[in-house]
Design a protein around this motif. Structure first.
Motif, PDB file in Angstrom:
ATOM      1  N   ILE A 241       0.833  -1.205   0.000  1.00  0.00           N
ATOM      2  CA  ILE A 241       0.000   0.000   0.000  1.00  0.00           C
ATOM      3  C   ILE A 241       0.866   1.253   0.000  1.00  0.00           C
ATOM      4  O   ILE A 241       1.969   1.268   0.568  1.00  0.00           O
ATOM      5  N   ALA A 242       0.358   2.282  -0.636  1.00  0.00           N
ATOM      6  CA  ALA A 242       0.973   3.612  -0.562  1.00  0.00           C
ATOM      7  C   ALA A 242      -0.141   4.632  -0.330  1.00  0.00           C
ATOM      8  O   ALA A 242      -1.165   4.606  -1.024  1.00  0.00           O
ATOM      9  N   ILE A 243       0.035   5.491   0.682  1.00  0.00           N
ATOM     10  CA  ILE A 243      -0.915   6.558   0.995  1.00  0.00           C
ATOM     11  C   ILE A 243      -0.127   7.868   1.024  1.00  0.00           C
ATOM     12  O   ILE A 243       0.789   8.017   1.834  1.00  0.00           O
ATOM     13  N   PRO A 244      -0.481   8.833   0.160  1.00  0.00           N
ATOM     14  CA  PRO A 244       0.307  10.066   0.055  1.00  0.00           C
ATOM     15  C   PRO A 244      -0.018  11.078   1.135  1.00  0.00           C
ATOM     16  O   PRO A 244      -0.356  12.237   0.857  1.00  0.00           O
ATOM     17  N   ALA A 245       0.077  10.655   2.393  1.00  0.00           N
ATOM     18  CA  ALA A 245      -0.252  11.527   3.528  1.00  0.00           C
ATOM     19  C   ALA A 245       1.003  11.810   4.337  1.00  0.00           C
ATOM     20  O   ALA A 245       1.744  10.884   4.685  1.00  0.00           O
ATOM     21  N   GLU A 246       1.197  13.072   4.670  1.00  0.00           N
ATOM     22  CA  GLU A 246       2.337  13.453   5.490  1.00  0.00           C
ATOM     23  C   GLU A 246       2.017  13.460   6.968  1.00  0.00           C
ATOM     24  O   GLU A 246       2.917  13.654   7.796  1.00  0.00           O
ATOM     25  N   ALA A 247       0.741  13.275   7.313  1.00  0.00           N
ATOM     26  CA  ALA A 247       0.335  13.304   8.719  1.00  0.00           C
ATOM     27  C   ALA A 247      -0.761  12.272   8.968  1.00  0.00           C
ATOM     28  O   ALA A 247      -1.425  11.809   8.034  1.00  0.00           O
ATOM     29  N   TYR A 248      -0.926  11.908  10.235  1.00  0.00           N
ATOM     30  CA  TYR A 248      -1.981  10.992  10.658  1.00  0.00           C
ATOM     31  C   TYR A 248      -2.523  11.466  11.995  1.00  0.00           C
ATOM     32  O   TYR A 248      -1.970  12.395  12.620  1.00  0.00           O
ATOM     33  N   LEU A 249      -3.622  10.834  12.447  1.00  0.00           N
ATOM     34  CA  LEU A 249      -4.229  11.209  13.720  1.00  0.00           C
ATOM     35  C   LEU A 249      -3.937  10.149  14.769  1.00  0.00           C
ATOM     36  O   LEU A 249      -4.476   9.038  14.701  1.00  0.00           O
ATOM     37  N   PRO A 250      -3.082  10.436  15.767  1.00  0.00           N
ATOM     38  CA  PRO A 250      -2.888   9.495  16.870  1.00  0.00           C
ATOM     39  C   PRO A 250      -4.200   9.280  17.629  1.00  0.00           C
ATOM     40  O   PRO A 250      -5.027  10.200  17.730  1.00  0.00           O
ATOM     41  N   VAL A 251      -4.384   8.077  18.177  1.00  0.00           N
ATOM     42  CA  VAL A 251      -5.625   7.740  18.871  1.00  0.00           C
ATOM     43  C   VAL A 251      -5.316   7.155  20.244  1.00  0.00           C
ATOM     44  O   VAL A 251      -4.206   6.701  20.512  1.00  0.00           O
ATOM     45  N   ASP A 252      -6.355   7.167  21.104  1.00  0.00           N
ATOM     46  CA  ASP A 252      -6.219   6.544  22.422  1.00  0.00           C
ATOM     47  C   ASP A 252      -6.638   5.085  22.346  1.00  0.00           C
ATOM     48  O   ASP A 252      -6.865   4.539  21.260  1.00  0.00           O
ATOM     49  N   GLU A 253      -6.790   4.450  23.511  1.00  0.00           N
ATOM     50  CA  GLU A 253      -7.106   3.022  23.537  1.00  0.00           C
ATOM     51  C   GLU A 253      -8.492   2.710  22.987  1.00  0.00           C
ATOM     52  O   GLU A 253      -8.784   1.566  22.628  1.00  0.00           O
ATOM     53  N   ALA A 254      -9.353   3.703  22.905  1.00  0.00           N
ATOM     54  CA  ALA A 254     -10.691   3.506  22.344  1.00  0.00           C
ATOM     55  C   ALA A 254     -10.761   3.914  20.872  1.00  0.00           C
ATOM     56  O   ALA A 254     -11.850   4.024  20.318  1.00  0.00           O
ATOM     57  N   GLN A 255      -9.602   4.125  20.243  1.00  0.00           N
ATOM     58  CA  GLN A 255      -9.507   4.517  18.835  1.00  0.00           C
ATOM     59  C   GLN A 255     -10.084   5.907  18.582  1.00  0.00           C
ATOM     60  O   GLN A 255     -10.505   6.217  17.477  1.00  0.00           O
ATOM     61  N   ILE A 256     -10.082   6.753  19.608  1.00  0.00           N
ATOM     62  CA  ILE A 256     -10.535   8.132  19.483  1.00  0.00           C
ATOM     63  C   ILE A 256      -9.324   9.038  19.284  1.00  0.00           C
ATOM     64  O   ILE A 256      -8.337   8.933  20.033  1.00  0.00           O
ATOM     65  N   PRO A 257      -9.353   9.942  18.313  1.00  0.00           N
ATOM     66  CA  PRO A 257      -8.229  10.858  18.125  1.00  0.00           C
ATOM     67  C   PRO A 257      -7.925  11.662  19.387  1.00  0.00           C
ATOM     68  O   PRO A 257      -8.839  12.110  20.087  1.00  0.00           O
ATOM     69  N   THR A 258      -6.641  11.833  19.643  1.00  0.00           N
ATOM     70  CA  THR A 258      -6.220  12.618  20.810  1.00  0.00           C
ATOM     71  C   THR A 258      -6.376  14.111  20.560  1.00  0.00           C
ATOM     72  O   THR A 258      -6.345  14.901  21.506  1.00  0.00           O
ATOM     73  N   GLY A 259      -6.507  14.501  19.307  1.00  0.00           N
ATOM     74  CA  GLY A 259      -6.555  15.911  18.937  1.00  0.00           C
ATOM     75  C   GLY A 259      -5.298  16.363  18.220  1.00  0.00           C
ATOM     76  O   GLY A 259      -5.288  17.405  17.575  1.00  0.00           O
ATOM     77  N   ALA A 260      -4.235  15.554  18.342  1.00  0.00           N
ATOM     78  CA  ALA A 260      -2.985  15.888  17.668  1.00  0.00           C
ATOM     79  C   ALA A 260      -3.055  15.503  16.193  1.00  0.00           C
ATOM     80  O   ALA A 260      -3.773  14.570  15.818  1.00  0.00           O
ATOM     81  N   VAL A 261      -2.327  16.230  15.375  1.00  0.00           N
ATOM     82  CA  VAL A 261      -2.100  15.865  13.980  1.00  0.00           C
ATOM     83  C   VAL A 261      -0.590  15.675  13.860  1.00  0.00           C
ATOM     84  O   VAL A 261       0.171  16.643  13.923  1.00  0.00           O
ATOM     85  N   ALA A 262      -0.151  14.415  13.727  1.00  0.00           N
ATOM     86  CA  ALA A 262       1.262  14.081  13.853  1.00  0.00           C
ATOM     87  C   ALA A 262       1.880  13.737  12.500  1.00  0.00           C
ATOM     88  O   ALA A 262       1.225  13.172  11.623  1.00  0.00           O
ATOM     89  N   SER A 263       3.147  14.053  12.363  1.00  0.00           N
ATOM     90  CA  SER A 263       3.880  13.698  11.152  1.00  0.00           C
ATOM     91  C   SER A 263       4.056  12.181  11.069  1.00  0.00           C
ATOM     92  O   SER A 263       4.284  11.508  12.081  1.00  0.00           O
ATOM     93  N   VAL A 264       3.969  11.646   9.867  1.00  0.00           N
ATOM     94  CA  VAL A 264       4.195  10.207   9.684  1.00  0.00           C
ATOM     95  C   VAL A 264       5.682   9.886   9.647  1.00  0.00           C
ATOM     96  O   VAL A 264       6.063   8.709   9.783  1.00  0.00           O
ATOM     97  N   ALA A 265       6.540  10.879   9.478  1.00  0.00           N
ATOM     98  CA  ALA A 265       7.974  10.653   9.305  1.00  0.00           C
ATOM     99  C   ALA A 265       8.549   9.875  10.480  1.00  0.00           C
ATOM    100  O   ALA A 265       8.315  10.213  11.645  1.00  0.00           O
ATOM    101  N   GLY A 266       9.268   8.815  10.188  1.00  0.00           N
ATOM    102  CA  GLY A 266       9.922   8.023  11.216  1.00  0.00           C
ATOM    103  C   GLY A 266       9.007   7.091  11.977  1.00  0.00           C
ATOM    104  O   GLY A 266       9.421   6.516  12.987  1.00  0.00           O
ATOM    105  N   THR A 267       7.740   6.931  11.525  1.00  0.00           N
ATOM    106  CA  THR A 267       6.790   6.046  12.194  1.00  0.00           C
ATOM    107  C   THR A 267       6.312   4.968  11.224  1.00  0.00           C
ATOM    108  O   THR A 267       6.538   5.043  10.017  1.00  0.00           O
TER     109      THR A 267
END
Length: 336
Positions: A195-221
């Motif tokens: 798979i390839a997804i042309p996104a530079e950022a993703y949404l981190p989530v908590d244990e319930a799969q709810i976004p924390t509110g942060a928009v984080a870089s995908v670099a190095g992850t």
């Protein structure tokens, strides 16, 4: 009855008929149900590309939204609660009693839509959600058009209008596997799909799969899928950020290939984000699917958007029209 007219294939619990329409052309063969506006079959040059059930009644309650249009709000809303214009709304918490998922247990994927138009290459289905349905404000008029739009291309156009300010976030929830056996035998896993997804950022989530509110870089992850990456068994169920706005015409949001297959799938969409789910929990449906026997690419708004002021708004107001376009484009390539 014309050759293109939908035909009854089953019945809802209230006795209303479940209808099916078929599209064909440009290498595609598509079967669409009135129930959930489900893509029941999607074949490219005679080869199946999506999970689908032979028994249409499986879609009434048992499938994990296979092929359906999900809404009124796709993905999750934390605690089943949001505030809009000073009023707080409580929604059914249909995921582990904690979160509101895909519009609730009575969401659009469980409703019997109406075929408004049906032709050899395109169908339009409509659904009218009542004010207060599943806890949402406003009566919502929804339309979904599936159209064969060119070689190997199925275009989905989703629109909605409302009588009161409300939330709208619609997507298609098809499960894809580019190596499905044509004889209907069990699907192999998609672990070796690339798979390839042309996104530079993703949404981190908590244990319930709810976004924390942060928009984080995908670099190095492990979420850096900008280069083609083997899916593997990484338990993906995450939102990839494509931008802050809905764009007028579809742009590429994901591309998938598979070893041993000469078919590539490119997904294009107008939405600001795409949810990539690798089917880790498919076995829970009790329908004979193994874990990771298919994947989803669900273009959509940011999950839990109404509870994060920094996220793009998913509010629709009277006089406005919600519009989302998704294209599934299949091409033949040198076998990998």
């Amino acid at each position: 009855m014309s050759d293109d007219a939908p035909v009854p294939v089953g019945a809802m619990p209230d006795g209303s008929p479940i209808l099916e329409a078929r599209l064909a052309g440009d290498g595609l063969s598509v079967a669409v149900l009135s129930l959930g506006a489900v893509i029941r079959r999607l074949d490219f040059q005679g080869r199946p590309m999506v999970l689908g059930r032979d028994d249409p009644h499986d879609y009434v309650a048992r499938t994990p939204q296979c092929g359906a249009i999900v809404g009124r709000f796709a993905n999750r809303i934390a605690g089943g609660r949001f505030t809009l214009d000073g009023t707080t709304y409580d929604l059914p918490r249909n995921e582990a009693g904690l979160t509101h998922l895909h519009g609730g247990a009575g969401g659009f994927s469980r409703r019997n839509w109406r075929f408004a138009e049906a032709g050899a290459r395109a169908v339009t289905l409509t659904y009218h959600a009542a004010d207060g349905e599943e806890g949402y404000p406003g009566a919502l008029a929804v339309a979904c058009t599936y159209a064969i739009a060119g070689p190997g291309t199925l275009r989905t156009t989703l629109t909605a209008t409302t009588t009161k300010p409300t939330l709208v976030n619609l997507t298609n929830h098809s499960y894809f596997n580019l190596t499905l056996p044509p004889d209907g035998s069990p699907a192999p896993t998609i672990d070796d799909h690339v798979i390839a997804i042309p996104a530079e950022a993703y949404l981190p989530v908590d244990e319930a799969q709810i976004p924390t509110g942060a928009v984080a870089s995908v670099a190095g992850t492990r979420f850096d899928l900008r280069r083609p990456t083997r899916i593997g068994a990484q338990a993906f169920d995450h939102t990839f950020v494509l931008g802050r706005e809905t764009v007028p015409e579809p742009r590429p949001v994901g591309r998938v290939t598979a070893p041993g297959s000469d078919v590539a799938l490119t997904v294009l969409a107008t939405a600001p984000a795409v949810q990539f789910y690798d089917g880790t929990h498919l076995a829970r449906a009790g329908l004979g699917y193994a874990a990771r026997s298919a994947f989803c690419l669900e273009p959509e708004a940011f999950p839990d958007a109404p509870n994060h002021p920094g996220f793009p708004s998913a509010v629709l107001r009277p006089g406005e029209t919600y519009r989302q376009i998704i294209e599934y484009r299949f091409t033949r390539e040198t076998a990998r």
